[in-house]
Design a protein around this motif. Structure first.
Motif, PDB file in Angstrom:
ATOM      1  N   LEU A 196       1.982   6.980  28.064  1.00 19.85           N
ATOM      2  CA  LEU A 196       1.161   8.028  27.470  1.00 19.85           C
ATOM      3  C   LEU A 196       1.987   9.161  26.882  1.00 19.85           C
ATOM      4  N   THR A 197       3.156   9.395  27.437  1.00 18.80           N
ATOM      5  CA  THR A 197       3.932  10.563  27.009  1.00 18.80           C
ATOM      6  C   THR A 197       5.085  10.239  26.068  1.00 18.80           C
ATOM      7  N   GLU A 198       5.427   8.963  25.915  1.00 24.58           N
ATOM      8  CA  GLU A 198       6.539   8.604  25.029  1.00 24.58           C
ATOM      9  C   GLU A 198       6.281   9.053  23.597  1.00 24.58           C
ATOM     10  N   PHE A 199       5.031   8.955  23.158  1.00 26.33           N
ATOM     11  CA  PHE A 199       4.726   9.250  21.763  1.00 26.33           C
ATOM     12  C   PHE A 199       3.904  10.518  21.587  1.00 26.33           C
ATOM     13  N   LEU A 200       3.515  11.163  22.664  1.00 30.37           N
ATOM     14  CA  LEU A 200       2.875  12.464  22.575  1.00 30.37           C
ATOM     15  C   LEU A 200       3.946  13.554  22.595  1.00 30.37           C
ATOM     16  N   LEU A 251       7.487  -2.361  22.516  1.00 31.63           N
ATOM     17  CA  LEU A 251       6.574  -3.410  22.054  1.00 31.63           C
ATOM     18  C   LEU A 251       5.310  -2.813  21.452  1.00 31.63           C
ATOM     19  N   ALA A 252       4.836  -1.717  22.047  1.00 32.25           N
ATOM     20  CA  ALA A 252       3.610  -1.080  21.565  1.00 32.25           C
ATOM     21  C   ALA A 252       3.788  -0.517  20.156  1.00 32.25           C
ATOM     22  N   VAL A 253       4.864   0.232  19.925  1.00 31.54           N
ATOM     23  CA  VAL A 253       5.049   0.867  18.620  1.00 31.54           C
ATOM     24  C   VAL A 253       5.371  -0.174  17.548  1.00 31.54           C
ATOM     25  N   VAL A 254       6.117  -1.224  17.912  1.00 36.08           N
ATOM     26  CA  VAL A 254       6.419  -2.276  16.934  1.00 36.08           C
ATOM     27  C   VAL A 254       5.154  -3.041  16.564  1.00 36.08           C
ATOM     28  N   LEU A 255       4.310  -3.346  17.556  1.00 32.54           N
ATOM     29  CA  LEU A 255       3.078  -4.070  17.274  1.00 32.54           C
ATOM     30  C   LEU A 255       2.114  -3.216  16.457  1.00 32.54           C
ATOM     31  N   ILE A 258      15.436   6.461   7.960  1.00 27.94           N
ATOM     32  CA  ILE A 258      15.230   6.306   9.401  1.00 27.94           C
ATOM     33  C   ILE A 258      16.557   6.019  10.101  1.00 27.94           C
ATOM     34  N   ILE A 259      17.368   5.168   9.494  1.00 26.26           N
ATOM     35  CA  ILE A 259      18.687   4.882  10.062  1.00 26.26           C
ATOM     36  C   ILE A 259      19.534   6.148  10.111  1.00 26.26           C
ATOM     37  N   MET A 295      10.890   6.359  13.687  1.00 19.05           N
ATOM     38  CA  MET A 295      12.221   6.744  14.163  1.00 19.05           C
ATOM     39  C   MET A 295      12.448   6.326  15.605  1.00 19.05           C
ATOM     40  N   SER A 296      11.371   6.243  16.378  1.00 19.35           N
ATOM     41  CA  SER A 296      11.519   5.934  17.802  1.00 19.35           C
ATOM     42  C   SER A 296      11.974   4.501  18.035  1.00 19.35           C
ATOM     43  N   ILE A 297      11.708   3.605  17.081  1.00 22.16           N
ATOM     44  CA  ILE A 297      11.995   2.184  17.307  1.00 22.16           C
ATOM     45  C   ILE A 297      13.485   1.927  17.532  1.00 22.16           C
ATOM     46  N   PRO A 298      14.388   2.352  16.623  1.00 24.05           N
ATOM     47  CA  PRO A 298      15.810   2.109  16.900  1.00 24.05           C
ATOM     48  C   PRO A 298      16.327   2.883  18.103  1.00 24.05           C
ATOM     49  N   VAL A 299      15.770   4.069  18.359  1.00 27.77           N
ATOM     50  CA  VAL A 299      16.227   4.867  19.499  1.00 27.77           C
ATOM     51  C   VAL A 299      15.843   4.207  20.816  1.00 27.77           C
TER      52      VAL A 299
END
Length: 266
Positions: free
Chosen positions: A15-19, A53-57, A89-90, A191-195
């Motif tokens: 819940l807090t990763e993306f908030l 997995l959530a943000v990529v999906l 993004i990179i 941006m969060s995906i590679p991080v």
């Protein structure tokens, strides 16, 4: 950890990763306030994988388009809006990677206490409020440009300090630089995906080199719960900010900071 702790901590992470309220702060607080033992490296890897997995999906179409366009720009010299966004993004990822390696030990030792979390929670909450109120521009993520992307990347590096919030810092910077709310959030999420991927790989390496006994059933539960929580969070967050802006999250951060201060002084 027992099942209850696994579910609670995985929910917190998801819940807090993306908030814009700091996942790292919320994962530290249970051990500081409730006396729970540290969740451990294996669990950190699991919940980060669930969030990844959530943000990529959720952004699967965008991810595929960005990746294929980026590869086409390298091997075929084809330039497009998606290839430019992929390169931005990179570029925005580099400051967090470099400073993360350079300052990791110092942050782990000196900046993980509730006092630091209380200060950064309030301070960056006020910055988010100011940026949201003052922003009047309507740039999309495709109009970011490499200079703005790099500045947002340095804001992301600030989130190495617990309580800052990776998404909070990047969205704040994006709003200050003229992106609209939805574009700022989408750029932050992409941006969060590679991080997150890089963090999961590094933590996995440390985990394999350690001698800890791994409870795979708890890890599987952690992945599942954090995935569902993160996916739901992304979907609802993008709907909320278009109508309500960042005010609810600013109020939450200020309330959390006040509670932390009360906890410290008591």
């Amino acid at each position: 950890m027992d099942t209850f702790q696994v579910i609670i901590l995985a929910l917190i992470q998801g819940l807090t990763e993306f908030l814009p309220i700091s996942s790292s702060a919320h994962l530290i607080l249970p051990s500081q306030i409730l006396g729970w033992e540290d969740q451990g490296l294996a669990f950190d890897v699991a919940v980060h994988i669930g969030s990844l997995l959530a943000v990529v999906l959720y952004f699967r179409k965008e991810v595929v388009s960005l990746l294929t366009s980026w590869l086409a720009s390298i091997f075929k010299g084809q330039k497009s809006d998606d290839s430019k966004l992929a390169w931005w993004i990179i570029l925005a990822t580099l400051p967090a990677v470099i400073l993360g390696f350079a300052l990791k030990d110092m942050i782990e030792v000196y900046l993980r206490g509730p006092g630091v979390i209380a200060i950064t929670t309030v301070l960056f909450g006020l910055l988010l409020w100011w940026a949201d109120r003052m922003s009047r521009c309507e740039l999309t993520e495709y109009q970011t440009g490499w200079k703005k992307a790099l500045l947002i990347g340095f804001a992301q590096a600030l989130a190495l300090i617990p309580g800052t919030s990776r998404s909070g810092a990047t969205i704040t910077a994006a709003l200050m630089l003229g992106l609209n709310r939805e574009a700022a959030a989408r750029f932050s999420f992409l941006m969060s995906i590679p991080v997150i991927l890089g963090a999961a790989i590094l933590m996995s390496k440390d985990l394999f080199e350690s001698s800890h006994v791994i409870d795979y059933s708890s890890l599987a539960l952690g992945v599942g719960v954090s995935f569902v929580a993160a996916y739901t969070c992304i979907h609802l967050f993008l709907k909320i900010i278009s109508r309500m802006g960042m005010t609810p999250f600013v109020i939450y951060r200020l309330a959390l900071g006040a509670l932390l201060c009360a906890f410290i002084f008591m």
